[in-house]
Design an enzyme around this catalytic site. Structure first.
Site, PDB file in Angstrom:
ATOM      1  N   LYS A 103       0.957  -1.204  -0.112  1.00 27.78           N
ATOM      2  CA  LYS A 103       0.167  -0.091  -0.013  1.00 27.78           C
ATOM      3  C   LYS A 103       0.953   1.126   0.063  1.00 27.78           C
ATOM      4  O   LYS A 103       2.149   1.160   0.750  1.00 27.78           O
ATOM      5  CB  LYS A 103      -0.877  -0.129   1.278  1.00 27.78           C
ATOM      6  CG  LYS A 103      -1.951   0.855   0.989  1.00 27.78           C
ATOM      7  CD  LYS A 103      -3.254   0.167   0.393  1.00 27.78           C
ATOM      8  CE  LYS A 103      -4.542   0.878   0.228  1.00 27.78           C
ATOM      9  NZ  LYS A 103      -5.660  -0.226  -0.226  1.00 27.78           N
ATOM     10  N   GLY A 215     -20.561   6.928   2.907  1.00 31.57           N
ATOM     11  CA  GLY A 215     -19.611   7.397   2.174  1.00 31.57           C
ATOM     12  C   GLY A 215     -20.498   7.508   0.818  1.00 31.57           C
ATOM     13  O   GLY A 215     -21.622   6.950   0.417  1.00 31.57           O
ATOM     14  N   GLY A 217     -18.387   7.359  -2.595  1.00 34.90           N
ATOM     15  CA  GLY A 217     -17.605   7.614  -3.536  1.00 34.90           C
ATOM     16  C   GLY A 217     -17.709   6.487  -4.626  1.00 34.90           C
ATOM     17  O   GLY A 217     -18.740   5.825  -4.746  1.00 34.90           O
TER      18      GLY A 217
END
Ligand code: NAD
Length: 406
Positions: A103, A215, A217
Site C-alpha cells: 500500500k 460514503g 465515492g
C-alpha cells in the site's frame, strides 16, 4: 488516536489463537517486509517549490507480487499505510488471487492542486519508488482520491524510467483505453454486493431490506446502484459533509445530480439531513461503512441498531467495537472479504495486460461474482468449524493459505 496497524495486528493475534496457528510464522506476518518514506519535490504553478511526503509499505510477497492502492489524503501516515498493506496480504489470500500485500500514499489534499501539479506529484512518487516496483514485483492501484488518470500517469512515468515492455501491468485501475479492465470501476461495490447477497440469505434479510451506506465515492455508489436494482432499499447515504435519510428509499441518479450541482449530499429534497454519526446509528437492516477507517468504535458500537454490517471501507471497525458486535450477535462481514472485489478485478486487469488479452464486462463481472461468492463460502465454513466471527474465519483462512507457502 486509534493506530490502525495495532488494530490489524490484534485481529491476526485473535485469529491465530483460535486456530492455534504457527507462532513463528505469525510473528513474521506481523511485520511488513519493507516500508519507505520519500520526499517528493514539486514546482507548483506559482513557481514555488513544495515538498510532499510519500510512502510505500510492502507487507508480504510470499503468494505473489506486492499489490495494493495508493492513497492521497492530508491525514495519510506510515502506520495507516502499513496497516493497509497488511490487510492487502490477507485480502488477496481470502479472495484467492496470486498477489501479496502492499500500500502507498502521499500526504496531500489533492483538491487543492491543479491538474498540472497533480500530474507532477504522481510522476514524482514513481521517480522515487520505481526501483521497488514492477509488474512482477509490486503492482499499485487507486485508493482514496486516486484515479485511473493518476494510474496512467504513473504507468507512463514507470515506462519512461525503465523501458520495461510490460510497463502497462505495473499499475492497475487504469482507464479503459490505457490498458484498464472492463468492470474495474464497478468491481469493489458490485463485489461487496455479491457478498451481501450471500450474507442476506444466510441471515434471512428480506428482499426489501433497508440499508444505510456511509460514503458516496466509487465503492459506495456502485454498491448502491446494484443494491437498488436488485430491490433493496438504500435509505441513507453520506459524504464528508454529512448525510441524508429517507426511510422510504433514495434514488441514486437524483442523489448524484444533487451532489454534482451543490457539491454535497446534504439538503437533498425529500430527505432529512443527518450527521455521519447519526447515519451509523439508524434503525436499518444493514449498515455499510464505505468511506474511512475507525468509524465504528467502543463509543458508538453499543448504539448500532443494524442487524448486519458489511465493511466496504478498509478497517472501519475497531477491536472494541468488534467485541461489542459479537456480544450483540451482529454479524460483521469483514473488509478483507467484503471489499476484495476491487483487487480481484485488479488481478484480472494485470492478467489481461501480461497476456495481451481483453475480456468483456460480462466475463469480468461473471468471474468476479463466482470467485467472491466462493470466498464467502470458504470463510463461512471456517467460521462454522471454529464457531467464531466472519473476521476470524477470514483471517484463519488467509493465514493458512499464506503459511502453506512459507
Ligand atoms: P472515494 O475517494 O471514491 O470515496 C470516498 C468517500 O468517502 C467519499 O464519498 C467521501 O465524501 C467520503 N468521506 C471522506 N471523508 C469522510 C468522512 N469523514 N465521513 C464520511 N465520509 C467521508 O474512495 P473509494 O475508492 O470509494 O474508497 C472508500 C473506501 O473503500 C476506503 O476505505 C478504501 O480504502 C476502500 N476500498 C476501496 C477500493 C476501491 O477499489 N476503490 C477497494 C477496496 C477498499
Amino acid at each position: 488516536m486509534i493506530n490502525p496497524f495495532e488494530t490489524a495486528i490484534k485481529q491476526l493475534e485473535e485469529a491465530s489463537q483460535i486456530a492455534n496457528l504457527d507462532k513463528n510464522k505469525i510473528e513474521r506476518l506481523k511485520n511488513p517486509d519493507r516500508y519507505v518514506e520519500v520526499s517528493i519535490p514539486v514546482v507548483m504553478d506559482s513557481g514555488k517549490l513544495q515538498i510532499f511526503i510519500g510512502f510505500r509499505s510492502q507487507h508480504n510477497n510470499i503468494r505473489g507480487p506486492y499489490k495494493g492502492g495508493i492513497r492521497y489524503h492530508q491525514d495519510v501516515n506510515l502506520d495507516e499505510v502499513k496497516a493497509l498493506s497488511f490487510w492487502m496480504t490477507f485480502k488477496n489470500a481470502v479472495i484467492g488471487v496470486p498477489f501479496g500485500g502492499g500500500k502507498g500514499g502521499i500526504i496531500v489534499n489533492p483538491k487543492e492542486l491543479s491538474t498540472t501539479e497533480l500530474e507532477k506529484l504522481s510522476r514524482g512518487w514513481v521517480q522515487k519508488m520505481y526501483r521497488i516496483l514492477g509488474p512482477e514485483v509490486d503492482v499499485p492501484a487507486p485508493d482514496v482520491n486516486t484515479t485511473g488518470q493518476i494510474m496512467d500517469w504513473m504507468a507512463d512515468e514507470y515506462k519512461n524510467l525503465t523501458n520495461d515492455p510490460k510497463s502497462q501491468a505495473v499499475f492497475t485501475g487504469k482507464p479503459l483505453g490505457c490498458g484498464g479492465s472492463e468492470g474495474r470501476e464497478e468491481a469493489t461495490g458490485f463485489g461487496g454486493f455479491y457478498v451481501f447477497e450471500e450474507a442476506a440469505k444466510k441471515f434471512n434479510l428480506s428482499a426489501r431490506a433497508t440499508i444505510a451506506v456511509q460514503g458516496f465515492g466509487n465503492v459506495a455508489t456502485f454498491f448502491i446502484k446494484i443494491a437498488i436494482e436488485k430491490g433493496y432499499k438504500v435509505v441513507a447515504v453520506s459524504d464528508s459533509k454529512g448525510g441524508v435519510v429517507n426511510m422510504a428509499g433514495l434514488d441514486l441518479s437524483r442523489l448524484q445530480e444533487h451532489k454534482k450541482q451543490t457539491g454535497a449530499l446534504k439538503d437533498f429534497p425529500d430527505a432529512k439531513n443527518i450527521t455521519n454519526e447519526e447515519l451509523l446509528e439508524l434503525d436499518v437492516d444493514a449498515l455499510v461503512p464505505a468511506a474511512l477507517e475507525n468509524v465504528l468504535t467502543g463509543d458508538n458500537a453499543g448504539r448500532i441498531k443494524a442487524r448486519l454490517i458489511l465493511e466496504l471501507a478498509n478497517g472501519p471497525t475497531t477491536k472494541e467495537a468488534d467485541k461489542i458486535f459479537q456480544e450483540k450477535n451482529i454479524p460483521v462481514i469483514p473488509d478483507i472479504l467484503a471489499n476484495s472485489g476491487g483487487v480481484c478485478v485488479s488481478f484480472y486487469e494485470w492478467y489481461q495486460n501480461m497476456k495481451h488479452e481483453t475480456w468483456s464486462k460480462e466475463q469480468v463481472l461473471g468471474k468476479l461474482e463466482k470467485q467472491i461468492k466462493k470466498a464467502f463460502a470458504d470463510v463461512s465454513s471456517i467460521r462454522e468449524k471454529y464457531k467464531t466471527t466472519f473476521r476470524n474465519g477470514a483471517y484463519i483462512l488467509a493465514a493458512q493459505r499464506i503459511m502453506e507457502k512459507m
